[in-house]
Design an enzyme around this catalytic site. Structure first.
Site, PDB file in Angstrom:
ATOM      1  N   ASP A 173       0.767  -1.255   0.000  1.00  0.00           N
ATOM      2  CA  ASP A 173       0.000   0.000   0.000  1.00  0.00           C
ATOM      3  C   ASP A 173       0.798   1.305   0.000  1.00  0.00           C
ATOM      4  OD1 ASP A 173      -1.865  -1.956   0.290  1.00  0.00           O
ATOM      5  OD2 ASP A 173      -2.710  -1.254   2.170  1.00  0.00           O
ATOM      6  N   LYS A 210      -6.897  -4.893  -2.727  1.00  0.00           N
ATOM      7  CA  LYS A 210      -7.734  -5.281  -1.587  1.00  0.00           C
ATOM      8  C   LYS A 210      -8.625  -4.119  -1.175  1.00  0.00           C
ATOM      9  CE  LYS A 210      -4.232  -4.025   1.761  1.00  0.00           C
ATOM     10  NZ  LYS A 210      -4.908  -2.935   2.486  1.00  0.00           N
ATOM     11  N   CYS A 228      -2.309  -2.704   8.047  1.00  0.00           N
ATOM     12  CA  CYS A 228      -2.116  -3.710   7.005  1.00  0.00           C
ATOM     13  C   CYS A 228      -0.963  -4.662   7.302  1.00  0.00           C
ATOM     14  CB  CYS A 228      -1.896  -3.008   5.667  1.00  0.00           C
ATOM     15  SG  CYS A 228      -1.684  -4.153   4.337  1.00  0.00           S
TER      16      CYS A 228
HETATM   17  C1  VGL Z   1      -4.725   0.677   5.795  1.00  0.00           C
HETATM   18  C2  VGL Z   1      -5.891   2.175   7.081  1.00  0.00           C
HETATM   19  C3  VGL Z   1      -6.910   2.175   6.180  1.00  0.00           C
HETATM   20  C4  VGL Z   1      -3.488  -0.120   5.581  1.00  0.00           C
HETATM   21  C5  VGL Z   1      -5.751   0.660   4.877  1.00  0.00           C
HETATM   22  O1  VGL Z   1      -3.291  -0.623   4.462  1.00  0.00           O
HETATM   23  O2  VGL Z   1      -2.701  -0.263   6.528  1.00  0.00           O
HETATM   24  N1  VGL Z   1      -4.805   1.434   6.898  1.00  0.00           N
HETATM   25  N2  VGL Z   1      -6.825   1.412   5.082  1.00  0.00           N
END
Ligand code: VGL
Ligand code: ZN
Length: 210
Positions: free
Chosen positions: A17, A103, A147
């Protein structure tokens, strides 16, 4: 990229991410994001040049999802499909041979873990890992307290050996991130840094080429 069935990769890197919305200027910015870009690029190069697979995940949300504050969730809108915020951070050098995973598409779920991610053909991360005969997962990217944490837990529960690349992960909340690291270490994850990982990959290659 070769078809999956021709690749065997006992070790694999997962870059989680590293997208504009999680980096400075983004709607859910992890301020320390910029510190890990150069290390991540070194890891990507290290794994791919030694013949190991590199996965890159992206948070890939619909406009309306329970994940967002406006619909009952915890977060400001971020990484909405097809927006600039969802694009990979420009400093990240992904190359052509990475496996892309997405995802967070289910509007009813948070889906923090990469084990909730799929490739463009709808194959799950776990299925791909098993096909490639991955045994060890090296985790880098964002965010340590969400994540990375959830992915590490799922990986351990699925019997993978997990390395947290401490020079290449950062979290939303520094305290929660420290707790997350401690918690996954107590479940069996190991910490690693670049030089050590480089040696580890090279000695593995020497041991199999004998
Ligand atoms: C994530 C907060 C919201 C992550 C994803 O990938 O860690 N954190 N969405
Ligand atoms: Zn998200």
């Amino acid at each position: 990229m070769k078809p999956y069935k021709e690749i065997i990769s006992p070790k694999a890197l997962l870059v989680n991410d590293v997208q504009n919305d999680f980096c400075p200027g983004g709607s859910l910015a992890v301020s320390a994001c910029t510190e890990i870009i150069a290390p991540l690029n070194r890891y990507i190069k290290l794994f791919s040049s030694n013949g190991f697979v590199v996965f890159v995940s992206r948070d890939w949300h619909p406009k309306k999802t329970k994940h967002f504050k406006a619909f009952g969730g915890k977060w400001p809108a971020h990484c909405v499909q097809q927006t600039k915020g969802a694009k990979f951070y420009p400093g990240l050098k992904l190359g052509k041979n990475v496996f892309l995973l997405s995802k967070g598409m289910d509007p009813g779920k948070d889906s923090y873990s990469a084990f909730d991610a799929f490739d463009a053909n709808g194959r799950s991360f776990l299925k791909i890992l098993n096909k490639l005969r991955v045994k060890e997962l090296y985790l880098g990217g964002l965010a340590t307290d969400y994540c990375i944490k959830q992915t590490a837990i799922d990986a351990i529960n699925n019997n993978f050996k997990v390395y947290l690349l401490i020079d290449a992960i950062r979290g939303i909340n520094p305290f929660d991130s420290e707790m997350a690291v401690k918690s996954v270490m107590s479940k069996g994850a190991k910490l690693a840094i670049f030089e050590e990982t480089k040696e580890n990959l090279k000695s593995f290659k020497r041991s199999v080429s004998k």
